[in-house]
Write an enzyme that holds these catalytic residues in place. Structure first.
Site, PDB file in Angstrom:
ATOM      1  N   ARG A 121      39.320  18.931  11.423  1.00 35.69           N
ATOM      2  CA  ARG A 121      38.824  20.126  10.726  1.00 35.69           C
ATOM      3  C   ARG A 121      39.929  20.916  10.036  1.00 35.69           C
ATOM      4  O   ARG A 121      39.658  21.716   9.151  1.00 35.69           O
ATOM      5  CB  ARG A 121      37.989  20.991  11.675  1.00 35.69           C
ATOM      6  N   GLU A 168      41.346  17.800  28.748  1.00 39.03           N
ATOM      7  CA  GLU A 168      40.583  17.996  29.977  1.00 39.03           C
ATOM      8  C   GLU A 168      40.483  16.674  30.752  1.00 39.03           C
ATOM      9  O   GLU A 168      40.653  16.619  31.961  1.00 39.03           O
ATOM     10  CB  GLU A 168      39.205  18.522  29.616  1.00 39.03           C
TER      11      GLU A 168
HETATM   12  P1  AMP Z   1      42.425  23.474  21.876  1.00 35.69           P
HETATM   13  O1  AMP Z   1      43.435  22.368  21.894  1.00 35.69           O
HETATM   14  O2  AMP Z   1      41.769  23.695  23.197  1.00 35.69           O
HETATM   15  O3  AMP Z   1      42.982  24.760  21.296  1.00 35.69           O
HETATM   16  O4  AMP Z   1      41.221  22.998  20.946  1.00 35.69           O
HETATM   17  C1  AMP Z   1      41.328  23.109  19.591  1.00 35.69           C
HETATM   18  C2  AMP Z   1      40.517  22.076  18.854  1.00 35.69           C
HETATM   19  O5  AMP Z   1      39.262  21.811  19.446  1.00 35.69           O
HETATM   20  C3  AMP Z   1      40.275  22.608  17.459  1.00 35.69           C
HETATM   21  O6  AMP Z   1      40.791  21.665  16.551  1.00 35.69           O
HETATM   22  C4  AMP Z   1      38.785  22.762  17.336  1.00 35.69           C
HETATM   23  O7  AMP Z   1      38.346  22.022  16.237  1.00 35.69           O
HETATM   24  C5  AMP Z   1      38.180  22.225  18.619  1.00 35.69           C
HETATM   25  N1  AMP Z   1      37.408  23.229  19.394  1.00 35.69           N
HETATM   26  C6  AMP Z   1      37.695  23.657  20.645  1.00 35.69           C
HETATM   27  N2  AMP Z   1      36.789  24.548  21.083  1.00 35.69           N
HETATM   28  C7  AMP Z   1      35.909  24.729  20.075  1.00 35.69           C
HETATM   29  C8  AMP Z   1      34.736  25.551  19.896  1.00 35.69           C
HETATM   30  N3  AMP Z   1      34.284  26.382  20.849  1.00 35.69           N
HETATM   31  N4  AMP Z   1      34.092  25.484  18.707  1.00 35.69           N
HETATM   32  C9  AMP Z   1      34.544  24.666  17.726  1.00 35.69           C
HETATM   33  N5  AMP Z   1      35.622  23.860  17.835  1.00 35.69           N
HETATM   34  C10 AMP Z   1      36.307  23.880  18.995  1.00 35.69           C
END
Ligand code: AMP
Length: 174
Positions: A61, A98
């Site tokens: 994205r 996770e």
């Molecule tokens: P993180 O590594 O946990 O910060 O996750 C980030 C990635 O996961 C981003 O590239 C987002 O596209 C996706 N992501 C995580 N949580 C969400 C959410 N609640 N809604 C949309 N995309 C999410």
């Protein structure tokens, strides 16, 4: 566009892709041509005086606005991709998810020491993905690295993963 208008036009999908996740569907912003252009402007307004030479977009994205932001800032675009997708020589960084680990890669010749880099992704949740890319980009020893998200889920405190002086900017905090 006001932050309130931005917030109200963002679609939330409960329990996607798994139960308990409130998924922020940024395609509900991108489908509207005025919103799309304004989002690119909002991001570029933050960085227009910072001499950005490369925009790194995180798969997948972060690719959507990454190219448009790079064009508007007069910078090159570099994709940070999941393992095995980039065709030439890469350097990589692994990080814990996770369940299990993931690996992210950048082409070895994509960033040089004279670069000022903006790393862009759609959303900051736990911060694990961006931290891996941040570490990866720093291995190229660029002059400076900025981090940008469209959305930050503040409750998850992902921002705290980064060293205190890291410049992290988000368009909308939720
Ligand atoms: P993180 O590594 O946990 O910060 O996750 C980030 C990635 O996961 C981003 O590239 C987002 O596209 C996706 N992501 C995580 N949580 C969400 C959410 N609640 N809604 C949309 N995309 C999410």
């Amino acid at each position: 566009m006001s932050k309130e208008r931005l917030k109200s036009s963002l679609r939330n999908i409960p329990d996607f892709p798994i139960k308990g996740v409130q998924f922020k569907d940024i395609t509900s912003w991108f489908v509207n041509k005025e919103h799309l252009a304004e989002l690119v402007d909002l991001v570029c307004d933050i960085y227009k005086e910072r001499g950005i030479t490369k925009v790194v977009g995180i798969e997948s994205r972060g690719f959507i606005l990454g190219g448009a932001i790079a064009v508007k800032l007069g910078a090159g675009f570099v994709p940070a991709r999941k393992s095995g997708k980039l065709p030439s020589e890469t350097i990589s960084e692994s990080y814990n998810k996770e369940y299990g680990t993931d690996t992210i890669e950048i082409h070895k010749d994509a960033i040089v020491e004279s670069d000022i880099v903006l790393v862009h992704d759609d959303l900051l949740a736990t911060g694990g993905t961006m931290l891996a890319v941040y570490r990866l980009v720093n291995r190229f020893s660029p002059k400076k690295v900025y981090l940008n998200f469209l959305i930050e889920l503040t409750e998850l405190k992902g921002r705290e993963l980064f060293p205190p002086k890291t410049e992290v900017d988000t368009i909308l905090s939720l």
